[in-house]
Design an enzyme around this catalytic site. Structure first.
Site, short mmCIF file in Angstrom:
data_model
loop_
_atom_site.label_atom_id
_atom_site.label_comp_id
_atom_site.label_asym_id
_atom_site.label_seq_id
_atom_site.Cartn_x
_atom_site.Cartn_y
_atom_site.Cartn_z
N GLY A 20 130.86 2.73 -6.50
CA GLY A 20 130.07 1.65 -7.13
C GLY A 20 129.23 2.16 -8.29
O GLY A 20 129.06 3.37 -8.49
N ARG A 51 135.52 2.51 0.42
CA ARG A 51 136.78 1.94 0.94
C ARG A 51 137.98 2.26 0.06
O ARG A 51 139.07 2.48 0.56
CB ARG A 51 136.63 0.42 1.07
CG ARG A 51 135.91 0.05 2.35
CD ARG A 51 135.70 -1.42 2.43
NE ARG A 51 134.94 -1.89 1.27
CZ ARG A 51 134.14 -2.94 1.28
NH1 ARG A 51 133.99 -3.65 2.37
NH2 ARG A 51 133.49 -3.30 0.21
N GLY A 193 109.62 6.27 -8.77
CA GLY A 193 110.06 7.57 -9.29
C GLY A 193 109.82 7.70 -10.79
O GLY A 193 109.98 8.78 -11.36
N LYS A 194 109.42 6.61 -11.44
CA LYS A 194 109.22 6.70 -12.90
C LYS A 194 107.95 7.50 -13.20
O LYS A 194 106.94 7.38 -12.52
CB LYS A 194 109.13 5.29 -13.51
CG LYS A 194 110.48 4.55 -13.42
CD LYS A 194 110.47 3.28 -14.21
CE LYS A 194 111.75 2.51 -14.00
NZ LYS A 194 112.71 2.61 -15.08
N HIS A 252 109.18 -3.76 -7.28
CA HIS A 252 108.70 -2.93 -8.39
C HIS A 252 107.28 -3.33 -8.84
O HIS A 252 106.40 -2.48 -8.99
CB HIS A 252 109.63 -3.02 -9.59
CG HIS A 252 111.07 -2.72 -9.28
ND1 HIS A 252 111.46 -1.87 -8.28
CD2 HIS A 252 112.23 -3.16 -9.85
CE1 HIS A 252 112.79 -1.80 -8.25
NE2 HIS A 252 113.27 -2.57 -9.19
C1 BG6 Z 1 116.61 -3.21 -10.53
C2 BG6 Z 1 116.88 -4.69 -10.63
O1 BG6 Z 1 115.96 -2.92 -9.33
O2 BG6 Z 1 115.82 -2.80 -11.62
C3 BG6 Z 1 117.47 -5.06 -11.97
O3 BG6 Z 1 117.77 -5.06 -9.61
C4 BG6 Z 1 116.66 -4.50 -13.11
O4 BG6 Z 1 117.60 -6.47 -12.12
C5 BG6 Z 1 116.41 -3.02 -12.88
O5 BG6 Z 1 117.37 -4.71 -14.31
C6 BG6 Z 1 115.49 -2.46 -13.94
O6 BG6 Z 1 115.40 -1.08 -13.76
P1 BG6 Z 1 115.02 -0.16 -14.99
O7 BG6 Z 1 114.84 1.18 -14.39
O8 BG6 Z 1 116.16 -0.27 -15.95
O9 BG6 Z 1 113.78 -0.75 -15.57
#
Ligand code: BG6
Length: 494
Positions: A20, A51, A193-194, A252
């Site tokens: 994936g 799979r 983690g950012k 988030h």
């Molecule tokens: C993911 C969401 O958790 O975070 C997404 O499912 C979103 O919809 C993404 O686009 C954003 O992550 P990042 O690290 O690109 O800001």
């Protein structure tokens, strides 16, 4: 201990759902970066499990197409590193609920593990949420989650969505608790983690100047804004089932809020940090129906291209009520924050791509400069998570010259110009923590429950159509009622 006499040790990482997008675009590249930086142990092996039938060679070719040498620019060295890394990767095809597949996987793992040494096993569930339980149960049945004191440690890593509301999340927590201990579970919220998010605790608790001001006496409001210029692009199936609140806000953005609002932990021990987060999450009032605006993007021209509306996106039912935008005001009912609004919004297909926290301080009382031609403006601390991570503090300054004229200026700390270093990707940091067994940046079961409590009533109201999404044009700043909500608190969404 003298290395010569220490037992041989082995790290085995199994990524379920290995074919994936998350696995090939994020997890394996992050493991590769750790390998390049010599942060993986001397003996390790990475297994892809999914799979799809695939040879080891085909799997390595798939991984290779997404590897980049972020830390090692030289081309020949880079190629050698990639080859070296891929030599540690192999693939096993199997079904997530099939006992034979998992017994086979177990035999492969055991064959590579030292008979007289120690082993650390990481199982990363990079699979759709409905597979969390059956895949974990299969691991359990094959005895693969069983820890052996002093010999074998087993960790289960999984990533949101953890359920759809408090009840379904509790059910998942309960199911997993039957299969392994909470101490073995690492729930990822990749925003933790950012780099800039990890800096929040350092900023607040390692500087003298912020903490005395960090309260209702000095802070007018806090705004947390997360926007993307893109729509659901290729993720329609997942997104339509979850919507923006479950996708981004409940995890988030709420995590960012918790780190801004929590009390100082007694120390940096992962449980001390998570205790404080749970405490503040429990002080947040469930989001009130009257204080939330939800929206759904509609077709419009944006950046010289005609964009489809959400309902026209392939795979989205024509009558979907799923929200692609949400803005709300949250209230932290404790002594530090009572009456300080936390305005939080998340939107897809809006006119900017940004994640940012803004702390607006109060006006200076009885400011002697109030009558000046350029009246003073309140200070604002801006914490930009992305793009271009930065911290900036607005201060009023006299404009150089012969008049006393004030101007709002910024003290800027841009990560790019201040730190001459490659900023680690969130997954690099998180995977390294899983390997080391540091749980500070992972969501504990009670923390998860507390975050669902904040949003569950409003999510149910949306499902019962008590609240309906309003249309907003693709590439606009979101629904106009969201601006009205911000205006009620004398602010705007930027
Ligand atoms: C993911 C969401 O958790 O975070 C997404 O499912 C979103 O919809 C993404 O686009 C954003 O992550 P990042 O690290 O690109 O800001």
């Amino acid at each position: 201990m003298n290395e010569k006499h220490s037992k041989p040790s082995m790290l085995s990482v199994v990524v379920l759902g290995a074919s994936g997008d998350l696995a090939v675009k994020k997890i394996f590249p992050a493991l590769f970066s750790l390998y390049c930086r010599k942060l993986l142990p001397a003996s390790f092996h990475l297994y892809g499990f999914a799979r799809t039938e695939m040879s080891d060679e085909a799997f390595r070719t798939l991984l290779l197409s997404h590897l980049t040498c972020r830390y090692t620019p030289g081309e020949s060295e880079c190629q050698a590193l990639m080859e070296g890394f891929l030599g540690h990767c192999s693939y096993i095809a199997g079904n997530y609920d099939d006992a034979d597949s998992f017994e086979r996987l177990n035999r492969v793992l055991e064959a590579a593990e030292p008979a007289d040494g120690t082993t650390k096993r990481l199982f990363y569930l990079s699979v759709p949420p409905f597979i969390f339980e059956p895949a974990s149960a299969s691991l359990h049945r094959a005895g693969m989650l069983k820890e052996i004191p002093g010999t074998r440690q087993c960790r289960l890593v999984l990533e949101k969505p953890f359920g759809r509301d408090r009840a379904s999340s509790d059910a998942l927590t309960k199911d997993l608790a039957l299969l392994c201990a909470e101490s073995q579970i690492y729930r990822i919220d990749h925003y933790l983690g950012k780099e800039v998010i990890q800096n929040l605790m350092a900023l607040r608790f390692s500087n003298l100047i912020f903490e005395p001001l960090w309260n209702r006496n000095n802070i007018e409001h806090v705004r947390i804004s997360w926007t993307e210029e893109i729509g659901v692009e290729g993720r329609a199936g997942y997104f339509d089932q979850y919507g923006i609140i479950r996708d981004v806000m409940q995890n988030h953005l709420l995590q960012m809020l918790a780190l801004v609002a929590m009390e100082e932990p007694a120390n940096l021990h992962p449980e001390s940090v998570r205790d404080e987060k749970v405490k503040v999450l429990r002080s947040i009032q469930p989001v009130c129906f009257k204080e939330i605006v939800v929206g759904q993007y509609t077709a419009a021209e944006f950046r010289n291209r005609q964009r489809a509306g959400y309902l026209e996106e392939p795979g989205i039912p024509a009558d979907s009520r799923t929200a692609t935008y949400a803005a709300t005001v949250m209230h932290v009912r404790n002594r530090r924050w009572d009456d300080v609004p936390f305005l939080v919004r998340a939107g897809k297909a809006v006119n900017d791509q940004k994640a940012e926290i803004r702390i607006r301080f109060r006006e200076v009382p009885a400011n002697i400069f109030n009558a000046s031609p350029t009246p003073p403006r309140a200070n604002e601390l801006i914490i930009r998570v992305q793009p271009d991570p930065a911290l900036s503090l607005s201060v009023m300054t006299k404009v150089p010259g012969l008049r006393m004229s004030l101007h709002k200026t910024e003290l800027n700390l841009s990560y790019a110009s201040t730190f001459n270093a490659t900023i680690p990707e969130a997954y690099e940091s998180l995977l390294l923590d899983v390997i080391r067994g540091d749980k500070s940046l992972f969501i504990r079961d009670d923390e998860l429950a507390a975050s669902w409590d904040v949003f569950t009533p409003v999510l149910h109201a949306l499902e019962e159509c008590i609240i309906k999404p309003q249309g907003y044009a693709y590439g606009s700043n979101g629904p106009s009622s969201a601006d009205a909500l911000a205006a009620l608190h004398n602010t705007v969404w930027e």
